[in-house]
Design a protein around this motif. Structure first.
Motif, PDB file in Angstrom:
ATOM      1  N   ALA A 210     -13.878   3.766   1.984  1.00  0.00           N
ATOM      2  CA  ALA A 210     -13.246   2.528   2.454  1.00  0.00           C
ATOM      3  C   ALA A 210     -12.754   2.674   3.893  1.00  0.00           C
ATOM      4  O   ALA A 210     -12.906   1.754   4.707  1.00  0.00           O
ATOM      5  CB  ALA A 210     -12.086   2.155   1.532  1.00  0.00           C
ATOM      6  N   LYS A 211     -12.187   3.826   4.214  1.00  0.00           N
ATOM      7  CA  LYS A 211     -11.698   4.044   5.580  1.00  0.00           C
ATOM      8  C   LYS A 211     -12.852   4.093   6.579  1.00  0.00           C
ATOM      9  O   LYS A 211     -12.723   3.623   7.714  1.00  0.00           O
ATOM     10  CB  LYS A 211     -10.885   5.336   5.650  1.00  0.00           C
ATOM     11  CG  LYS A 211      -9.650   5.365   4.774  1.00  0.00           C
ATOM     12  CD  LYS A 211      -8.736   4.178   5.005  1.00  0.00           C
ATOM     13  CE  LYS A 211      -8.068   4.210   6.366  1.00  0.00           C
ATOM     14  NZ  LYS A 211      -7.128   3.062   6.540  1.00  0.00           N
TER      15      LYS A 211
ATOM     16  N   LYS B  76     -14.630  -2.603   2.793  1.00  0.00           N
ATOM     17  CA  LYS B  76     -13.481  -1.693   2.683  1.00  0.00           C
ATOM     18  C   LYS B  76     -12.552  -2.136   1.559  1.00  0.00           C
ATOM     19  O   LYS B  76     -12.083  -1.319   0.754  1.00  0.00           O
ATOM     20  CB  LYS B  76     -12.726  -1.652   4.004  1.00  0.00           C
ATOM     21  CG  LYS B  76     -11.429  -0.843   3.959  1.00  0.00           C
ATOM     22  CD  LYS B  76     -10.230  -1.716   4.227  1.00  0.00           C
ATOM     23  CE  LYS B  76      -8.953  -0.882   4.247  1.00  0.00           C
ATOM     24  NZ  LYS B  76      -7.766  -1.689   4.592  1.00  0.00           N
TER      25      LYS B  76
ATOM     26  N   PHE C  56       0.719   4.436  -2.466  1.00  0.00           N
ATOM     27  CA  PHE C  56       0.511   5.789  -1.942  1.00  0.00           C
ATOM     28  C   PHE C  56       1.614   6.736  -2.414  1.00  0.00           C
ATOM     29  O   PHE C  56       1.347   7.829  -2.924  1.00  0.00           O
ATOM     30  CB  PHE C  56       0.497   5.783  -0.406  1.00  0.00           C
ATOM     31  CG  PHE C  56      -0.692   5.102   0.199  1.00  0.00           C
ATOM     32  CD1 PHE C  56      -1.936   5.173  -0.394  1.00  0.00           C
ATOM     33  CD2 PHE C  56      -0.561   4.392   1.387  1.00  0.00           C
ATOM     34  CE1 PHE C  56      -3.037   4.539   0.167  1.00  0.00           C
ATOM     35  CE2 PHE C  56      -1.653   3.755   1.956  1.00  0.00           C
ATOM     36  CZ  PHE C  56      -2.894   3.828   1.343  1.00  0.00           C
TER      37      PHE C  56
ATOM     38  N   ALA D 241     -11.738   8.703  -7.085  1.00  0.00           N
ATOM     39  CA  ALA D 241     -10.852   7.744  -6.422  1.00  0.00           C
ATOM     40  C   ALA D 241     -10.662   8.110  -4.952  1.00  0.00           C
ATOM     41  O   ALA D 241     -10.726   7.245  -4.067  1.00  0.00           O
ATOM     42  CB  ALA D 241      -9.504   7.695  -7.138  1.00  0.00           C
TER      43      ALA D 241
ATOM     44  N   GLN E  79       0.313   7.357   4.859  1.00  0.00           N
ATOM     45  CA  GLN E  79      -1.014   6.946   4.413  1.00  0.00           C
ATOM     46  C   GLN E  79      -1.970   8.117   4.248  1.00  0.00           C
ATOM     47  O   GLN E  79      -2.736   8.171   3.280  1.00  0.00           O
ATOM     48  CB  GLN E  79      -1.617   5.940   5.401  1.00  0.00           C
ATOM     49  CG  GLN E  79      -2.941   5.354   4.926  1.00  0.00           C
ATOM     50  CD  GLN E  79      -3.474   4.293   5.861  1.00  0.00           C
ATOM     51  OE1 GLN E  79      -3.241   4.339   7.061  1.00  0.00           O
ATOM     52  NE2 GLN E  79      -4.197   3.335   5.324  1.00  0.00           N
TER      53      GLN E  79
ATOM     54  N   CYS F  81     -14.251  -1.354  -1.819  1.00  0.00           N
ATOM     55  CA  CYS F  81     -14.258   0.082  -2.124  1.00  0.00           C
ATOM     56  C   CYS F  81     -12.852   0.582  -2.439  1.00  0.00           C
ATOM     57  O   CYS F  81     -12.665   1.388  -3.358  1.00  0.00           O
ATOM     58  CB  CYS F  81     -14.833   0.870  -0.946  1.00  0.00           C
ATOM     59  SG  CYS F  81     -16.617   1.029  -1.004  1.00  0.00           S
ATOM     60  N   ALA F  82     -11.872   0.116  -1.681  1.00  0.00           N
ATOM     61  CA  ALA F  82     -10.490   0.532  -1.931  1.00  0.00           C
ATOM     62  C   ALA F  82     -10.030   0.064  -3.310  1.00  0.00           C
ATOM     63  O   ALA F  82      -9.243   0.748  -3.980  1.00  0.00           O
ATOM     64  CB  ALA F  82      -9.567  -0.011  -0.846  1.00  0.00           C
TER      65      ALA F  82
ATOM     66  N   VAL G  90     -10.433   2.406  -6.252  1.00  0.00           N
ATOM     67  CA  VAL G  90      -9.472   3.494  -6.487  1.00  0.00           C
ATOM     68  C   VAL G  90      -8.648   3.217  -7.741  1.00  0.00           C
ATOM     69  O   VAL G  90      -8.635   4.036  -8.675  1.00  0.00           O
ATOM     70  CB  VAL G  90      -8.577   3.719  -5.250  1.00  0.00           C
ATOM     71  CG1 VAL G  90      -7.482   4.734  -5.570  1.00  0.00           C
ATOM     72  CG2 VAL G  90      -9.415   4.183  -4.064  1.00  0.00           C
TER      73      VAL G  90
ATOM     74  N   TYR H 292     -11.772   5.973  -1.573  1.00  0.00           N
ATOM     75  CA  TYR H 292     -10.812   5.630  -0.525  1.00  0.00           C
ATOM     76  C   TYR H 292     -11.317   6.102   0.837  1.00  0.00           C
ATOM     77  O   TYR H 292     -11.197   5.377   1.839  1.00  0.00           O
ATOM     78  CB  TYR H 292      -9.442   6.247  -0.818  1.00  0.00           C
ATOM     79  CG  TYR H 292      -8.404   5.835   0.190  1.00  0.00           C
ATOM     80  CD1 TYR H 292      -7.851   4.553   0.158  1.00  0.00           C
ATOM     81  CD2 TYR H 292      -8.000   6.698   1.204  1.00  0.00           C
ATOM     82  CE1 TYR H 292      -6.922   4.153   1.093  1.00  0.00           C
ATOM     83  CE2 TYR H 292      -7.068   6.301   2.141  1.00  0.00           C
ATOM     84  CZ  TYR H 292      -6.531   5.031   2.080  1.00  0.00           C
ATOM     85  OH  TYR H 292      -5.618   4.636   3.022  1.00  0.00           O
TER      86      TYR H 292
ATOM     87  N   CYS I 134      -4.021  11.481   1.112  1.00  0.00           N
ATOM     88  CA  CYS I 134      -5.475  11.689   1.159  1.00  0.00           C
ATOM     89  C   CYS I 134      -5.826  13.172   1.205  1.00  0.00           C
ATOM     90  O   CYS I 134      -6.898  13.580   0.743  1.00  0.00           O
ATOM     91  CB  CYS I 134      -6.066  10.991   2.381  1.00  0.00           C
ATOM     92  SG  CYS I 134      -5.850   9.211   2.372  1.00  0.00           S
TER      93      CYS I 134
ATOM     94  N   MET J 158       0.825  -1.209   0.000  1.00  0.00           N
ATOM     95  CA  MET J 158       0.000   0.000   0.000  1.00  0.00           C
ATOM     96  C   MET J 158       0.856   1.253   0.000  1.00  0.00           C
ATOM     97  O   MET J 158       0.533   2.243  -0.674  1.00  0.00           O
ATOM     98  CB  MET J 158      -0.950   0.000   1.205  1.00  0.00           C
ATOM     99  CG  MET J 158      -2.107  -0.971   1.068  1.00  0.00           C
ATOM    100  SD  MET J 158      -3.394  -0.722   2.307  1.00  0.00           S
ATOM    101  CE  MET J 158      -2.594  -1.353   3.773  1.00  0.00           C
TER     102      MET J 158
END
Length: 276
Positions: free
Chosen positions: A203-204, A227, A121, A196, A169, A230-231, A234, A200, A173, A117
């Motif tokens: 998802a969180k 989650k 990112f 996107a 992370q 949904c992630a 992105v 995200y 965002c 991840m």
């Protein structure tokens, strides 16, 4: 690397060091590993949390192939191909790393969930710098950003402190939507970045209410499974963006004007040489 770039990096490092001094450490909560849905299907423990990672692998592989298939994405800048390659490698690796973690959730396995991840990112931040700020600076930032992401994981694992990882992370965002809104786009379909970011964020939220969603759906699906799904949207939206986008009209016009000027200069030079 220009003096301004060096200054920016120094300021960023100083801010990070100060932040580490003035904020308390954030240890990994062991309750994090206790997800709502523990059901086993076909001999797979925590089955839905494992299987729901498959879309990451699929879209990661598709994106990686399209990056190199006849320049399908029409990547026009030097660092873009490198940045998107790392992004899709990270996405595909999430499919493996997160599945491996959810088979037996613990800190040691969580490393292999989080590391891919961070690759995605940090590469996204570099891509945004390339597209919206400066191509050269963005290209040069790819490796330092990837290393920063990897170091944040190692720091957490060895010192049980999530602060660097939290920055890696959550900074994208905040930074990506702001840059998408405030900085002029190089390409069309830039609204896909916001879609996107929205998925995200959703998802969180689903991750945070894992147990309530499991209860609300009468134990059909948990928040953590949703989650994952949904992630995975992105990279889906970003892949659609890459497939559809084109250089914005203003940049096309500027490029055409520049090409016209260069042709005129070449023609004038030819005339001066041959007809003095």
């Amino acid at each position: 690397m220009s003096n301004r770039t060096v200054t920016v990096w120094i300021v960023a490092i100083v801010c990070f060091v100060v932040l580490m001094f003035v904020t308390p450490s954030i240890p990994q909560d062991q309750e994090y590993h206790d997800f709502a849905d523990h059901r086993q299907f076909f001999g797979i423990p925590n089955a839905l949390n494992v299987i729901s990672n498959v879309p990451f692998f699929i879209i990661g592989v598709i994106g990686l192939v399209l990056c190199y298939y006849k320049n399908f994405f029409k990547l026009s800048l030097k660092g873009e191909l490198c940045g998107w390659t790392f992004f899709y490698i990270g996405v595909a690796a999430v499919g493996f790393g997160s599945s491996y973690y959810h088979l037996e959730p613990n800190d040691a396995r969580l490393v292999w969930d989080r590391l891919p991840m961070t690759i995605s990112f940090t590469s996204i931040i570099a891509i945004f710098i390339i597209e919206r700020i400066d191509e050269q600076k963005g290209t040069y930032s790819i490796i330092p950003l990837l290393l920063a992401g990897a170091v944040s994981i190692l720091y957490w694992r060895f010192f049980d402190d999530l602060r660097p990882y939290a920055l890696v992370q959550f900074v994208p965002c905040i930074a990506i939507p702001l840059m998408a809104i405030m900085l002029p786009p190089m390409y069309t379909h830039s609204s896909y970045w916001l879609w996107a970011a929205g998925f995200y964020l959703l998802a969180k939220v689903e991750e945070a209410i894992d147990d309530p969603i499991y209860e609300w759906t009468n134990h059909i699906v948990s928040g953590h499974t949703l989650k994952h799904l949904c992630a995975a949207m992105v990279p889906v939206f970003l892949t659609l963006m890459l497939a559809k986008r084109d250089i914005v009209a203003e940049r096309k016009i500027a490029k055409m004007v520049l090409q016209g000027v260069l042709r005129c200069l070449v023609l004038k030079l030819f005339i001066l040489i041959n007809f003095p």
